[in-house]
Design a protein around this motif. Structure first.
Motif, PDB file in Angstrom:
ATOM      1  N   LEU A  28       0.818  -1.216   0.000  1.00 36.94           N
ATOM      2  CA  LEU A  28       0.000   0.000   0.000  1.00 36.94           C
ATOM      3  C   LEU A  28       0.850   1.264   0.000  1.00 36.94           C
ATOM      4  CD1 LEU A  28      -2.905  -0.769   2.438  1.00 36.94           C
ATOM      5  CD2 LEU A  28      -2.872  -0.843  -0.032  1.00 36.94           C
ATOM      6  N   ARG A  82       2.844   9.430   7.009  1.00 38.75           N
ATOM      7  CA  ARG A  82       2.226  10.255   5.983  1.00 38.75           C
ATOM      8  C   ARG A  82       2.970  11.574   5.766  1.00 38.75           C
ATOM      9  NH1 ARG A  82      -4.012  11.437   6.507  1.00 38.75           N
ATOM     10  NH2 ARG A  82      -4.022   9.197   6.812  1.00 38.75           N
ATOM     11  N   LEU A 170      -5.434   0.319  -4.520  1.00 38.09           N
ATOM     12  CA  LEU A 170      -4.311   1.158  -4.121  1.00 38.09           C
ATOM     13  C   LEU A 170      -2.984   0.470  -4.399  1.00 38.09           C
ATOM     14  CD1 LEU A 170      -4.831   2.825  -0.650  1.00 38.09           C
ATOM     15  CD2 LEU A 170      -4.054   3.842  -2.751  1.00 38.09           C
ATOM     16  N   ARG A 174      -1.603   3.541  -7.318  1.00 40.76           N
ATOM     17  CA  ARG A 174      -2.071   4.555  -6.378  1.00 40.76           C
ATOM     18  C   ARG A 174      -2.797   5.695  -7.099  1.00 40.76           C
ATOM     19  NH1 ARG A 174      -0.513   4.853  -1.172  1.00 40.76           N
ATOM     20  NH2 ARG A 174      -0.997   6.823  -0.163  1.00 40.76           N
ATOM     21  N   ALA A 177      -6.143   4.669  -8.590  1.00 47.33           N
ATOM     22  CA  ALA A 177      -7.140   4.483  -7.542  1.00 47.33           C
ATOM     23  C   ALA A 177      -7.676   5.830  -7.083  1.00 47.33           C
ATOM     24  CB  ALA A 177      -6.523   3.720  -6.375  1.00 47.33           C
ATOM     25  N   GLN A 178      -6.755   6.779  -6.945  1.00 49.15           N
ATOM     26  CA  GLN A 178      -7.157   8.110  -6.501  1.00 49.15           C
ATOM     27  C   GLN A 178      -8.117   8.757  -7.517  1.00 49.15           C
ATOM     28  OE1 GLN A 178      -3.777  10.502  -5.606  1.00 49.15           O
ATOM     29  NE2 GLN A 178      -4.880  11.631  -4.032  1.00 49.15           N
ATOM     30  N   ASP A 183     -10.471   7.054  -1.458  1.00 46.55           N
ATOM     31  CA  ASP A 183      -9.870   7.960  -0.480  1.00 46.55           C
ATOM     32  C   ASP A 183      -8.515   7.382  -0.063  1.00 46.55           C
ATOM     33  OD1 ASP A 183      -9.151   9.565   1.563  1.00 46.55           O
ATOM     34  OD2 ASP A 183     -11.096   9.563   2.553  1.00 46.55           O
ATOM     35  N   VAL A 184      -7.461   7.847  -0.750  1.00 44.39           N
ATOM     36  CA  VAL A 184      -6.146   7.229  -0.595  1.00 44.39           C
ATOM     37  C   VAL A 184      -5.644   7.312   0.847  1.00 44.39           C
ATOM     38  CG1 VAL A 184      -3.733   7.444  -1.254  1.00 44.39           C
ATOM     39  CG2 VAL A 184      -5.489   7.565  -2.983  1.00 44.39           C
ATOM     40  N   ASP A 185      -5.775   8.497   1.436  1.00 41.68           N
ATOM     41  CA  ASP A 185      -5.274   8.677   2.798  1.00 41.68           C
ATOM     42  C   ASP A 185      -5.956   7.731   3.776  1.00 41.68           C
ATOM     43  OD1 ASP A 185      -3.507  10.543   2.081  1.00 41.68           O
ATOM     44  OD2 ASP A 185      -4.720  12.270   2.643  1.00 41.68           O
ATOM     45  N   TYR A 187      -7.530   4.881   3.211  1.00 43.95           N
ATOM     46  CA  TYR A 187      -7.255   3.460   3.074  1.00 43.95           C
ATOM     47  C   TYR A 187      -5.797   3.129   3.357  1.00 43.95           C
ATOM     48  CZ  TYR A 187     -11.985   2.643   1.767  1.00 43.95           C
ATOM     49  OH  TYR A 187     -13.335   2.543   1.824  1.00 43.95           O
ATOM     50  N   SER A 188      -4.899   4.107   3.175  1.00 40.13           N
ATOM     51  CA  SER A 188      -3.519   3.866   3.612  1.00 40.13           C
ATOM     52  C   SER A 188      -3.492   3.646   5.113  1.00 40.13           C
ATOM     53  CB  SER A 188      -2.632   5.067   3.282  1.00 40.13           C
ATOM     54  OG  SER A 188      -2.574   5.253   1.910  1.00 40.13           O
TER      55      SER A 188
END
Lengths: 289, 325
Positions: A28, A82, A170, A174, A177-178, A183-185, A187-188
């Motif tokens: 991820l 992050r 993701l 990445r 997917a975005q 919602d990348v943040d 799911y990370s």
């Protein structure tokens, strides 16, 4: 021989749980989580505390470990990984961060739980004895089954749930997917929490058999790295395969090579390097990760 | 070299050769000699790791070469009775040769794959040292003699360390000299044609190879130089502690070598030196905090990473770097 295979399966199921968490985080976020072994040890200590100090049932301990590690994982992702990923010029910087976290977790574990070897009483007594071909204590069978159930549950979650699908997207790409509205943040963060949770659960499972101590973190991380290298980094089926292969190799090696002294791991390491020279991306990995 | 750079080098040399020993003599903290000697030697190993970073590889296997170099030097001294000063380059050369053999297959790997393999390599070195007979297993090799005399045409160039009044100072001078020579060599490599080619590898290996850069040869060469540094550092460590065990260099050390480079900053030749100094000295200074040592140390590490994700030197040189690149 049957005994060796059963031992290998039991070891492999545990290893696969550890490797799954590591490979999930890697796929991820592209972070090589050096602190994975430390998370695993922490999970073991939490289960120990709940079961032995507070005298609660084993399953409560296991759940506590899972929840605690998931929270730790989520916090780590949100407040450490992050921002660093966003600001550093080279993605390797996260390795320093992960190593720092590993040291930090080691220190915290030492301060809270001390340096003694800890274990909990047997969950169930008795030994399965099948004509002396296979001899296996019941609690080991239970742990093995629990580990396999965890793996199965994880696969089902990744395949059929909405979050699982988002995380698979993701891992594949990445950016794409975005663009598709994932919602990348979020799911990370969930992925990191899930990976840490798996490490905690594996620790909780292990503490009932062999116990935990502070020094296990580093070597466990190395074993986990090996498993995902065998299977291919960032591939879930690869991590499972890697876990079982390493478990089997260890089980066979400890029996066959016993007369040559303590060289099982040396042989495993050497054969791994030869294997990687021939197939750098592991069994199922994408070329060049 | 610009004038300011020349001046900087002179100031640095005066500081390490004159100022530091003078200050230590004044303050009477003789234990700092051992700390600084270790820093100097460890920074040589870190310099090697830095060079592999320079070709775009994350090397967490320097501990393996430090261990091998240490054992080569120790075995040659105790079994063959050679002088330390001969075993020092031999240890480096042995490591360089070994790294060519190991590097040829594994340098095909990239990114985290290479990082993980090199990490495993450190474990392989430790386990081999435990299993082999010549390394004396877990007992290690102890009571290694001090460096002997080196004489050329009857003139003593380096005196026998056992006859010196202050071997600590002698070891310090030895380590610092090795460090200065290593970093000078590194600086020369980076600013030569070889350095430019290495940078091309770091940026895009396929592109570099498509315009005729021999990437396979270059990365093995860089890795061999890196391992040479590792071997030298290991041999140096053996002689100052006069013993070596399989646990002398392990995974933690390999990771630390990498951290030194990161902390100092990967774009600067002198980054590993600064990183080693800060990490090792910081760890030493925190000793008084007792059981909280690890906690404070790791918190500072994480904090440094949060505030300066591109290394410490990225602050002071941020302006110059923009022009230079």
């Amino acid at each position: 021989m049957e005994q060796i295979v059963v031992n290998g399966l039991y070891l492999g199921a545990q290893y696969a749980v550890i490797a799954l968490g590591l490979t999930l985080i890697f796929s991820l976020m592209n972070v090589l989580n050096f602190a994975h072994g430390q998370m695993y040890v922490l999970g073991g200590f939490i289960t120990y505390t709940v079961v032995s100090q507070f005298h609660l049932p084993y399953i409560v301990g296991l759940v506590t470990s899972a929840v605690a590690l998931a929270v730790i994982g989520a916090l780590l992702e949100r407040f450490l990984f992050r921002p660093v990923i966003a600001r550093s010029k080279r993605e390797e910087s996260t390795m320093l961060l992960a190593a720092g976290v590993a040291f930090f977790l080691d220190a915290v574990t030492l301060l809270i739980f001390g340096e003694k070897q800890r274990g909990i009483p047997k969950i169930i007594n008795g030994v399965l004895n099948w004509n002396f071909i296979i001899v296996m204590p019941y609690d080991r069978i239970l742990i093995g089954v629990l580990a396999i159930a965890l793996i199965a549950g994880f696969i089902v979650f990744m395949q059929f749930s909405r979050s699982g699908r988002a995380m698979r997207a993701l891992a594949q790409d990445r950016m794409a997917a975005q663009l598709m509205g994932v919602d990348v943040d979020r799911y990370s963060m969930i992925g990191f929490a899930l990976g840490a949770m798996l490490a905690g659960l594996a620790g909780g499972l292990l503490v009932s058999i062999t116990g935990v101590n502070l020094g296990m973190g580093g070597p466990t991380s190395i074993k986990a790295f090996m498993m995902i290298m065998i299977g291919g980094a960032g591939v879930i089926s690869g991590a499972i395969a890697g876990g079982f292969i390493l478990g089997m190799m260890e089980s066979v090696g400890l029996t066959v090579l016993a007369s040559y002294g303590d060289i099982t791991y040396l042989v495993i390491f050497a054969s791994l390097m030869v294997f990687l020279a021939i197939r750098p991306q592991g069994m199922m990995g994408k070329p060049w990760g | 070299m610009k004038l300011t750079e020349k001046l900087g080098v002179v100031v640095f040399l005066v500081a390490v050769y004159v100022l530091v020993p003078a200050l230590i003599a004044l303050s009477g903290r003789w234990d700092f000699f051992y700390t600084l000697t270790s820093v100097a030697l460890l920074s040589i190993a870190s310099a090697g790791v830095w060079l592999t970073f320079y070709i775009g590889r994350i090397n967490i296997g320097q501990g393996a070469y430090a261990l091998v170099g240490g054992y080569v030097s120790a075995i040659l001294m105790t079994k063959a009775g050679l002088n330390f000063w001969i075993t020092l380059p031999l240890a480096g050369l042995f490591c360089a040769g070994l790294s060519v053999l190991i590097g040829l297959p594994i340098l095909r790997l990239r990114g985290v794959y290479f990082a993980m393999v090199t990490l495993v390599l450190t474990e392989v070195a430790r386990l081999s040292a435990l299993a082999l007979h010549i390394t004396n297993g877990a007992k290690g090799i102890t009571s290694i003699p001090l460096p002997g005399k080196v004489a050329l045409f009857g003139i003593t160039i380096i005196p026998d360390f056992s006859t010196l009044a202050n071997p600590k100072l002698a070891f310090y001078i030895m380590a610092v000299t090795l460090m200065v020579v290593s970093f000078a060599a590194l600086w020369r490599i980076v600013n030569s044609r070889l350095g430019h080619l290495c940078r091309s590898l770091q940026q895009n290996e396929e592109l570099a190879s498509s315009i005729g850069v021999n990437t396979a040869y270059l990365r093995v060469l860089a890795y061999a130089i890196s391992s040479f540094f590792g071997g030298i550092a290991g041999a140096g460590f053996v002689i100052i502690s006069q013993s070596i065990y399989p646990s002398s260099f392990q995974v933690t050390d390999s990771v630390n070598f990498m951290l030194n480079c990161f902390l100092g900053g990967l774009s600067f030749v002198f980054g590993p030196m600064l990183g080693t100094l800060l990490l090792y000295f910081g760890w030493d200074l925190l000793f008084s905090t007792g059981k909280y040592q690890m906690l404070i140390y790791s918190s500072l590490l994480i904090l440094a990473m949060l505030v300066l994700p591109n290394g410490l030197l990225s602050v002071s040189f941020s302006r110059r770097k923009g022009v230079g690149k």
